[in-house]
Motif scaffolding. Structure first.
Motif, mmCIF file in Angstrom:
data_model
loop_
_atom_site.group_PDB
_atom_site.id
_atom_site.type_symbol
_atom_site.label_atom_id
_atom_site.label_comp_id
_atom_site.label_asym_id
_atom_site.label_seq_id
_atom_site.Cartn_x
_atom_site.Cartn_y
_atom_site.Cartn_z
ATOM 1 N N LEU A 188 0.824 -1.203 0.000
ATOM 2 C CA LEU A 188 0.000 0.000 0.000
ATOM 3 C C LEU A 188 0.861 1.258 0.000
ATOM 4 N N GLY A 189 0.370 2.300 -0.637
ATOM 5 C CA GLY A 189 1.106 3.546 -0.782
ATOM 6 C C GLY A 189 1.085 4.395 0.471
ATOM 7 N N PRO A 190 1.807 5.519 0.459
ATOM 8 C CA PRO A 190 1.938 6.367 1.651
ATOM 9 C C PRO A 190 0.621 6.959 2.146
ATOM 10 N N GLU A 191 -0.376 7.079 1.269
ATOM 11 C CA GLU A 191 -1.651 7.646 1.713
ATOM 12 C C GLU A 191 -2.365 6.715 2.703
ATOM 13 N N HIS A 192 -1.919 5.451 2.780
ATOM 14 C CA HIS A 192 -2.532 4.484 3.697
ATOM 15 C C HIS A 192 -1.642 4.192 4.898
ATOM 16 N N ARG A 193 -0.611 5.024 5.142
ATOM 17 C CA ARG A 193 0.397 4.617 6.123
ATOM 18 C C ARG A 193 -0.144 4.483 7.536
ATOM 19 N N LEU A 194 -1.149 5.270 7.910
ATOM 20 C CA LEU A 194 -1.696 5.115 9.247
ATOM 21 C C LEU A 194 -2.435 3.787 9.396
ATOM 22 N N VAL A 195 -3.225 3.440 8.389
ATOM 23 C CA VAL A 195 -3.935 2.161 8.417
ATOM 24 C C VAL A 195 -2.934 1.005 8.424
ATOM 25 N N VAL A 196 -1.883 1.127 7.620
ATOM 26 C CA VAL A 196 -0.869 0.075 7.562
ATOM 27 C C VAL A 196 -0.202 -0.101 8.924
ATOM 28 N N ALA A 197 0.117 1.008 9.588
ATOM 29 C CA ALA A 197 0.733 0.916 10.916
ATOM 30 C C ALA A 197 -0.203 0.219 11.897
ATOM 31 N N GLN A 198 -1.501 0.526 11.820
ATOM 32 C CA GLN A 198 -2.473 -0.119 12.704
ATOM 33 C C GLN A 198 -2.566 -1.616 12.409
ATOM 34 N N VAL A 199 -2.548 -1.975 11.133
ATOM 35 C CA VAL A 199 -2.630 -3.386 10.756
ATOM 36 C C VAL A 199 -1.381 -4.126 11.214
ATOM 37 N N ARG A 200 -0.219 -3.519 11.029
ATOM 38 C CA ARG A 200 1.021 -4.177 11.471
ATOM 39 C C ARG A 200 1.024 -4.389 12.980
ATOM 40 N N ARG A 201 0.504 -3.416 13.716
ATOM 41 C CA ARG A 201 0.432 -3.563 15.170
ATOM 42 C C ARG A 201 -0.499 -4.720 15.543
ATOM 43 N N ALA A 202 -1.652 -4.809 14.874
ATOM 44 C CA ALA A 202 -2.580 -5.904 15.151
ATOM 45 C C ALA A 202 -1.971 -7.247 14.783
ATOM 46 N N LEU A 203 -1.276 -7.286 13.652
ATOM 47 C CA LEU A 203 -0.629 -8.535 13.237
ATOM 48 C C LEU A 203 0.472 -8.933 14.209
ATOM 49 N N ALA A 204 1.199 -7.954 14.730
ATOM 50 C CA ALA A 204 2.247 -8.260 15.707
ATOM 51 C C ALA A 204 1.657 -8.985 16.909
ATOM 52 N N ARG A 205 0.555 -8.475 17.428
ATOM 53 C CA ARG A 205 -0.087 -9.123 18.574
ATOM 54 C C ARG A 205 -0.591 -10.510 18.215
ATOM 55 N N LEU A 206 -1.087 -10.656 17.014
ATOM 56 C CA LEU A 206 -1.588 -11.952 16.572
ATOM 57 C C LEU A 206 -0.448 -12.972 16.492
ATOM 58 N N TYR A 207 0.654 -12.589 15.861
ATOM 59 C CA TYR A 207 1.810 -13.478 15.759
ATOM 60 C C TYR A 207 2.326 -13.847 17.149
ATOM 61 N N LEU A 208 2.437 -12.872 18.025
ATOM 62 C CA LEU A 208 2.946 -13.146 19.366
ATOM 63 C C LEU A 208 2.044 -14.125 20.107
ATOM 64 N N SER A 209 0.722 -13.977 19.939
ATOM 65 C CA SER A 209 -0.212 -14.875 20.620
ATOM 66 C C SER A 209 -0.105 -16.303 20.112
ATOM 67 N N MET A 210 0.446 -16.476 18.907
ATOM 68 C CA MET A 210 0.617 -17.816 18.333
ATOM 69 C C MET A 210 2.031 -18.346 18.523
ATOM 70 N N GLY A 211 2.848 -17.597 19.274
ATOM 71 C CA GLY A 211 4.222 -18.037 19.504
ATOM 72 C C GLY A 211 5.173 -17.749 18.362
ATOM 73 N N ARG A 212 4.740 -16.953 17.396
ATOM 74 C CA ARG A 212 5.608 -16.588 16.257
ATOM 75 C C ARG A 212 6.343 -15.312 16.638
ATOM 76 N N LEU A 213 7.387 -15.474 17.432
ATOM 77 C CA LEU A 213 8.007 -14.321 18.080
ATOM 78 C C LEU A 213 8.775 -13.429 17.117
ATOM 79 N N GLU A 214 9.501 -14.020 16.159
ATOM 80 C CA GLU A 214 10.324 -13.195 15.274
ATOM 81 C C GLU A 214 9.487 -12.267 14.394
ATOM 82 N N PRO A 215 8.506 -12.800 13.625
ATOM 83 C CA PRO A 215 7.685 -11.873 12.825
ATOM 84 C C PRO A 215 6.862 -10.934 13.689
ATOM 85 N N GLY A 216 6.439 -11.395 14.877
ATOM 86 C CA GLY A 216 5.663 -10.535 15.760
ATOM 87 C C GLY A 216 6.477 -9.348 16.236
#
Length: 536
Positions: A298-326
């Protein structure tokens, strides 16, 4: 030029965001006493300028395509213009929120920008037609639409009570006018707000009505939004796994998978969360991987949404024990936000909290404590030292401190959080805090820890009901604490009851079920040991 003058007239000369308005808002923010206004103005002013310029360019292009090049039919032009008028509403509401904004609003200024929908979407003929925005000449419908946009913006900056009152009024107005499209939009927002207020069953009722109304009036974007919210609500809050999956399938029906990267990313993220809650880690991982890959496109006009999605994905990965990508996604989300709003801006607080969580999972307790302290400083910069939004950061800090052995300091952080909630606050938040206190006290005073977990369980039952997944997990925490306190006879029935209810909700192969079986097995072994010893 006819199109130029008309385009400027609609967003610039009408003072939605002209030079005089920008100067007025800029001067007000830069004079704001805390200094937060000046640092916010440094990025939000250029952001609003860029949005205005994009709006004017899109308006001119639409006008020229019809009146100059004669390639765009008049009905399609009118739909695009109606869409662009919707974007103008969002910009006008954003400017109104910034006029005289104090630290509490400025702390959430990223939400003001995130609430601005992309102007380029109006050039998509399917989107412009399916959104059914009110025509430029329908002033009553325009006012209703503006009221809903204003309520949504209030909700985005956490002014939940006011947002609830405003959208209720907009809903009543839409119903009196027989405006089914506005009614569906208002119901969607009302459902999201009531879910935020933990009124889950009421939220579901509003969201189902929003979905049905959107389908009836052929507004697929609203229907998709309702299905998206329902998939998360029914799965995570209400524990209805199969219903959540049904709503997931309906998102795909309303939002085709092709042609819109942002839309497809949000679908993938939602699917990952539902499958994680449902206990299918493989399906959750596939969907999370898809969402992460799409976010990078996604382009720079979506950077806030992208940051929010990455944060949500980080928590999801961590909850599944996927520590490095999280951990990598958590750090990247924080870096993206800091590049946008500046280091230490309150908007970075939730990203810092996720970084602290990632560092705890990695065993970097000192790093986790540093991130939690930075989060508290960021929130205090916007809200001061005596506000409820500090509570999540204080809980995270207490968790990190306890894991470094600083138990007394951890309990002091929880005491401060309790003080902030003394005059109210969510019962469920108070339950989480007292449960955290129980965990921290587990080694020092097992009896006190069990008492704390019992309070957490009782409060959760009162707040959301005894059959909800989160309440059942509090019940398991109580059973674990009782077991540590030597009260196996009380722990076993609590565990068995939680096991039966969770199995009914999520099936017998869910990870939560395996954990409870393990705890229950240890308890039963412990209970049977005296008998075995007597036999020997």
């Amino acid at each position: 030029d006819f199109c130029l003058s008309r385009g400027l007239g609609d967003v610039y000369k009408r003072q939605v965001w002209d030079d005089a308005t920008a100067s007025e808002v800029g001067q007000t923010l830069q004079a704001e006493p805390s200094g937060l206004g000046a640092s916010t103005w440094a990025w939000i002013g250029p952001e609003l300028d860029a949005y205005r310029d994009a709006w004017i360019a899109d308006y001119q292009e639409t006008c020229q395509a019809t009146h100059v090049r004669r390639e765009l039919p008049l009905p399609e032009m009118e739909r695009r213009v109606a869409c662009l008028y919707d974007r103008r509403r969002h910009l006008a509401v954003a400017v109104d929120l910034l006029r005289g904004a104090g630290p509490r609003t400025l702390a959430r200024a990223d939400g003001i920008v995130a609430a601005l929908p992309n102007t380029s979407a109006c050039a998509d003929p399917d989107y412009a037609a399916s959104e059914r925005f009110p025509g430029a000449d329908d002033e009553p419908a325009q006012r209703r639409a503006e009221a809903i946009v204003a309520a949504r913006a209030r909700f985005m900056i956490s002014e939940t009570t006011q947002a609830h009152a405003e959208v209720q009024a907009a809903l009543e107005d839409a119903r009196e006018a027989g405006d089914g499209v506005a009614e569906a939009r208002a119901l969607l927002l009302l459902g999201r707000i009531t879910a935020n207020l933990l009124r889950f069953d009421e939220a579901r009722t509003h969201l189902v009505a929003a979905y049905e109304g959107a389908r009836r009036h052929e507004v697929p974007v609203v229907a998709a939004g309702a299905a998206l919210t329902l998939s998360k609500l029914t799965t995570r809050a209400l524990g209805r796994i199969e219903e959540g999956r049904v709503w997931q399938s309906l998102i795909a029906l309303e939002w085709p998978a092709t042609g819109n990267t942002r839309r497809t990313m949000l679908r993938a993220l939602s699917r990952a969360m539902v499958e994680r809650t449902a206990g299918d880690p493989d399906a959750a991982l596939r969907a999370a991987t898809e969402a992460a890959a799409l976010a990078s496109k996604l382009g720079p006009e979506h950077r806030l949404v992208v940051a929010q999605v990455r944060r949500a994905l980080a928590r999801l990965y961590l909850s599944m024990g996927r520590l490095e990508p999280g951990a990598a996604l958590a750090e990247q989300a924080l870096e993206d936000l800091e590049a946008f709003v500046g280091v230490g801006h309150p908007a970075t607080a939730s990203a810092l909290q996720t970084v602290a969580l990632a560092r705890r999972h990695h065993g970097d307790m000192e790093g986790a404590v540093r991130a939690s302290r930075a989060e508290l400083v960021a929130v205090e910069r916007g809200l001061g030292e005596d506000h409820k939004p500090l509570v999540p950061g204080l809980e995270a800090l207490a968790t990190g401190l306890a894991q470094t052995g600083a138990v007394d300091e951890a309990l002091e952080a929880l005491d401060r959080a309790d003080h902030l909630l003394a005059d109210g606050g969510s019962v469920l938040t108070r339950a989480r805090l007292v449960s955290r206190r129980g965990m921290i006290l587990a080694d020092r005073s097992p009896a006190d820890a069990a008492d704390a977990q019992r309070r957490a369980y009782d409060w959760a039952r009162e707040a959301i009901g005894g059959d909800k997944r989160e309440t059942l997990l509090f019940r398991v925490s109580l059973a674990v604490a009782l077991r540590r306190a030597g009260k196996e006879d009380e722990a076993v029935p609590l565990l068995q009851g939680a096991l039966d209810q969770l199995e009914a909700a999520v099936g017998d192969e869910h990870a939560d079920i395996a954990d409870i079986h393990g705890i229950l097995g240890l308890s039963l072994i412990h209970i049977s040991e005296p008998t075995r010893q007597a036999e020997i």
